[in-house]
Design a protein around this motif. Structure first.
Motif, PDB file in Angstrom:
ATOM      1  N   MET A   1       0.839  -1.172   0.000  1.00  0.00           N
ATOM      2  CA  MET A   1       0.000   0.000   0.000  1.00  0.00           C
ATOM      3  C   MET A   1       0.886   1.239   0.000  1.00  0.00           C
ATOM      4  N   LYS A   2       0.468   2.254  -0.706  1.00  0.00           N
ATOM      5  CA  LYS A   2       1.186   3.525  -0.738  1.00  0.00           C
ATOM      6  C   LYS A   2       0.368   4.562   0.023  1.00  0.00           C
ATOM      7  N   HIS A   3       1.034   5.261   0.957  1.00  0.00           N
ATOM      8  CA  HIS A   3       0.360   6.259   1.788  1.00  0.00           C
ATOM      9  C   HIS A   3       1.036   7.608   1.607  1.00  0.00           C
ATOM     10  N   ALA A   4       0.258   8.671   1.672  1.00  0.00           N
ATOM     11  CA  ALA A   4       0.787  10.017   1.442  1.00  0.00           C
ATOM     12  C   ALA A   4       1.904  10.388   2.412  1.00  0.00           C
ATOM     13  N   HIS A   5       1.822   9.983   3.673  1.00  0.00           N
ATOM     14  CA  HIS A   5       2.852  10.333   4.662  1.00  0.00           C
ATOM     15  C   HIS A   5       3.908   9.238   4.813  1.00  0.00           C
ATOM     16  N   PHE A   6       3.478   8.003   4.917  1.00  0.00           N
ATOM     17  CA  PHE A   6       4.381   6.902   5.216  1.00  0.00           C
ATOM     18  C   PHE A   6       5.022   6.278   3.974  1.00  0.00           C
ATOM     19  N   ASP A  50      -3.854   7.335   8.107  1.00  0.00           N
ATOM     20  CA  ASP A  50      -4.136   8.772   8.207  1.00  0.00           C
ATOM     21  C   ASP A  50      -4.241   9.207   9.670  1.00  0.00           C
ATOM     22  N   ALA A  51      -4.910   8.393  10.487  1.00  0.00           N
ATOM     23  CA  ALA A  51      -5.079   8.720  11.909  1.00  0.00           C
ATOM     24  C   ALA A  51      -3.736   8.734  12.624  1.00  0.00           C
ATOM     25  N   LEU A  52      -2.875   7.776  12.317  1.00  0.00           N
ATOM     26  CA  LEU A  52      -1.556   7.740  12.955  1.00  0.00           C
ATOM     27  C   LEU A  52      -0.692   8.908  12.480  1.00  0.00           C
ATOM     28  N   ALA A  53      -0.739   9.204  11.197  1.00  0.00           N
ATOM     29  CA  ALA A  53       0.029  10.335  10.658  1.00  0.00           C
ATOM     30  C   ALA A  53      -0.439  11.648  11.269  1.00  0.00           C
ATOM     31  N   ALA A  54      -1.738  11.759  11.526  1.00  0.00           N
ATOM     32  CA  ALA A  54      -2.285  12.993  12.102  1.00  0.00           C
ATOM     33  C   ALA A  54      -1.659  13.307  13.457  1.00  0.00           C
ATOM     34  N   ARG A  55      -1.310  12.270  14.230  1.00  0.00           N
ATOM     35  CA  ARG A  55      -0.670  12.515  15.520  1.00  0.00           C
ATOM     36  C   ARG A  55       0.679  13.208  15.339  1.00  0.00           C
ATOM     37  N   LEU A  56       1.362  12.933  14.241  1.00  0.00           N
ATOM     38  CA  LEU A  56       2.685  13.520  14.004  1.00  0.00           C
ATOM     39  C   LEU A  56       2.608  14.944  13.492  1.00  0.00           C
ATOM     40  N   PHE A  57       1.507  15.314  12.855  1.00  0.00           N
ATOM     41  CA  PHE A  57       1.396  16.644  12.248  1.00  0.00           C
ATOM     42  C   PHE A  57       1.301  17.751  13.287  1.00  0.00           C
ATOM     43  N   ASP A  58       0.820  17.439  14.474  1.00  0.00           N
ATOM     44  CA  ASP A  58       0.754  18.445  15.534  1.00  0.00           C
ATOM     45  C   ASP A  58       1.449  17.895  16.771  1.00  0.00           C
ATOM     46  N   LEU A  59       2.737  17.602  16.602  1.00  0.00           N
ATOM     47  CA  LEU A  59       3.527  16.999  17.681  1.00  0.00           C
ATOM     48  C   LEU A  59       3.567  17.874  18.936  1.00  0.00           C
TER      49      LEU A  59
END
Length: 165
Positions: A1-6, A50-59
């Protein structure tokens, strides 16, 4: 799978639980290791990633939430503070905290403020224990291998704070 952040997340070749993506993030002056963990049977979907990446966007906000939980944990149980004050009493940070306490006990707030976020583990649902986001906080990592792990849900709600080594 290809993800925008990971990027490309491949789990089919895994024999056991392993890191499928790693990077670093900045929090203030500190560089924090970030790892995405998966198991061989995990088939991540875009929503979960997406939910996991969202945690990193507002560290910074995530760190604020975690530090609130750290302070509450340390106020309830001083063992982690006392362990470090006694075991690494020559640490510059311990010396400063004791001096600043001016004869009183080192407080949970000042101790938590001295801790550093050293790593973030993001766990796909197949391998997580219900806490897919884990922030590892350390106190003077050159002298101590003890960690307070703040475990959170995908939406950033604190589940627990656990003392680990």
């Amino acid at each position: 799978m290809k993800h925008a952040h990971f990027g490309r997340v491949e789990t089919s070749a895994l024999d056991g639980t392993d890191v499928v993506w790693e990077s670093t993030s900045r929090l203030g002056d500190d560089e924090v290791e970030v790892r995405l963990w998966a198991g061989p049977s995990d088939q991540p979907d875009t929503e979960e990633l997406d939910a996991l990446a969202a945690r990193l966007f507002d560290l910074p906000a995530l760190d604020t939430t975690a530090r609130t939980a750290l302070r509450a944990y340390l106020r309830e149980d001083r063992s982690f503070i006392d362990h470090h004050i006694e075991e690494i009493e020559d640490s510059e940070t311990v010396v400063r905290l004791v001096r600043d306490a001016a004869g009183e006990e080192v407080g949970a707030d000042s101790f938590a403020a001295a801790m550093r976020l050293s790593g973030i583990g993001l766990w796909l649902s197949g391998v997580s224990d219900g806490s897919p986001v884990i922030l590892d906080y350390v106190f003077d990592p050159d002298l101590s291998d003890q960690i307070l792990a703040v475990k959170l849900t995908r939406d950033g709600t604190v589940v627990s704070v656990d003392w680990e080594s």
